[in-house]
Motif scaffolding. Structure first.
Motif, short mmCIF file in Angstrom:
data_model
loop_
_atom_site.label_atom_id
_atom_site.label_comp_id
_atom_site.label_asym_id
_atom_site.label_seq_id
_atom_site.Cartn_x
_atom_site.Cartn_y
_atom_site.Cartn_z
N SER A 13 33.71 47.61 34.43
CA SER A 13 32.59 47.24 35.30
C SER A 13 31.89 48.49 35.86
O SER A 13 31.03 48.38 36.72
CB SER A 13 33.09 46.38 36.47
OG SER A 13 34.00 47.10 37.28
N SER A 70 32.93 50.87 37.81
CA SER A 70 33.11 51.04 39.26
C SER A 70 34.37 51.83 39.57
O SER A 70 35.02 51.60 40.59
CB SER A 70 33.19 49.66 39.93
OG SER A 70 34.26 48.89 39.39
N LYS A 115 44.09 47.58 37.08
CA LYS A 115 42.91 47.64 37.95
C LYS A 115 41.96 48.75 37.49
O LYS A 115 40.73 48.57 37.50
CB LYS A 115 43.33 47.88 39.40
CG LYS A 115 42.19 47.74 40.40
CD LYS A 115 42.68 47.77 41.82
CE LYS A 115 41.55 47.62 42.83
NZ LYS A 115 40.87 46.32 42.73
N MET A 169 38.13 48.21 36.44
CA MET A 169 37.05 48.92 37.12
C MET A 169 36.24 49.76 36.13
O MET A 169 35.03 49.92 36.29
CB MET A 169 37.62 49.80 38.23
CG MET A 169 38.29 49.02 39.35
SD MET A 169 39.10 50.06 40.59
CE MET A 169 37.69 50.55 41.58
#
Length: 391
Positions: free
Chosen positions: A69, A71, A62, A66
């Motif tokens: 992207s 994020s 994850k 992230m």
């Protein structure tokens, strides 16, 4: 995949007063303890700290997704064995540049949160393995708590009666098994840089001897550490190798009088060297220096002496801070042997860094082969080839 990922850049507008911590605290108790700690630190620092919990096996995946992207959360709590992979790609901030001190942190625990000498991860608490034993069973059979391999083998034989095995441990094809093998490998002078070395072979042969004696269940090749604890609590094992995360469950069985000791060593007087386990709080490099500095203050609070002690007393782990650990010893004297074991423990990634996962996977395969018939030497020779080639 890691090298090709753009790990920096905040990418999206964020609320300046809200900070996010991604961790693996999906268990209700741990999630609650973390939420309480974050609320206290948030109030102290004048910010809101939100917890985002995902299963442990998904944290790295994850975080990479992230990162691509742009994020990333402000703080990511990685398992310490995975942190070097993210650090190697340049995705983390040196915590010392954010003002975090390691003055009261033992060197082994600083190494636990470091990669190539840079301190990226602050541990709140650490754990390791110990020998748990059923006091009543050992008393009934007239067995002393073993301190050497010879004593452990002899005790396990005597304690194996009927449906009860003398010892339970995890030799499964997962990280649990590797975690449990390291005390035998390291205490015998072997290490992960040469998996087919004679000291590593001797350690795996010792496991094979316990199995051949009938002191271990044949199912040990399939057991996780949770399975081992279940067997111990059910009375199917007189002793087990396990960690402090099982204490809360053990204490639910009021009739079980258990004790712990350091894991036996090959020869009298040798150091019992186990693996440091646990997670570290890291600050991803998002490119937003202002947020990174505040994130550093949050990490400093969560990993501060006071919060460490609270967290460790809740979770039965050992505080990473030496002063907090001293208080912890006084508060939970029944786990004093665990603190001694931590003092000599070391990080799995200390020597191989981001190369640890390859060695771990190779060892997992070796256990399955050696404990089901192949010679330890042949299984570990193949393991070394796999660790070197990555196949």
């Amino acid at each position: 995949m890691v090298a090709g990922t753009a790990l920096t850049g905040c990418g999206q507008q964020r609320d300046p007063g809200v900070y996010t911590v991604m961790n693996s605290s999906t268990d209700e108790s741990y999630h609650r303890w973390d939420a309480q700690a974050m609320a206290r630190c948030g109030e102290r620092l004048g910010v809101t700290i939100e917890q985002q919990s995902v299963p442990a096996a998904q944290v790295m995946t994850k975080a990479l997704r992230m990162a691509s992207s742009r994020s990333l959360p402000d703080i990511v709590q990685f398992d310490a064995s995975e942190m070097p992979t993210f650090a190697e790609a340049g995705g983390l901030v040196d915590l010392r540049t954010l003002g975090l001190s390691t003055e009261a942190v033992p060197e082994g625990i600083v190494d636990f949160g470091s990669y190539k000498g840079t301190y990226y991860g602050a541990a709140r608490s650490v754990n390791t393995l110990a020998l748990f034993y059923d006091k009543d069973v050992l008393d009934q059979v007239g067995v002393e708590v073993p301190t050497t391999w010879a004593e452990l083998r002899q005790a396990a034989k005597k304690l194996t009666q009927g449906k009860r095995y003398g010892l339970a441990l995890s030799a499964g094809g997962a990280e649990d098994g590797v975690f449990q093998f390291t005390p035998f490998m390291w205490s015998n002078g072997g290490d992960e840089t040469k998996l087919d070395g004679p000291r590593v072979v001797e350690a795996l042969d010792y496991w094979k001897d316990l199995l051949a004696d009938g002191s271990l269940s044949k199912s040990t090749v399939n057991w996780t550490q949770a399975d081992v604890n279940d067997q111990f609590m059910a009375g199917n094992a007189a002793m087990m190798i396990n960690g402090p995360w099982q204490v809360e469950t053990l204490n639910t069985k009021k009739s079980l009088r258990w004790g712990i000791a350091q894991i036996p060593v090959p020869e009298p007087g040798a150091d019992s060297v186990g693996p440091l386990g646990g997670a570290v709080l890291t600050v991803p490099d998002t490119g937003d220096e202002t947020r990174e500095k505040t994130a550093g203050r949050i990490v400093a609070c969560l990993a501060g002496e006071k919060e460490q002690l609270t967290y460790a007393l809740n979770s039965w782990m050992v505080p990473a801070n030496a002063r907090a650990a001293a208080v912890w010893r006084e508060r939970v004297p029944e786990l004093d042997a665990l603190a001694d074991q931590v003092a000599a423990a070391r990080s799995r990634t200390a020597k191989l860094g981001a190369g640890w996962p390859s060695a771990s996977l190779a060892l997992q395969s070796a256990f399955q082969s050696a404990l089901t018939g192949q010679s330890s030497e042949a299984a570990l020779r193949r393991a070394q080839q796999r660790a070197t080639s990555g196949n």
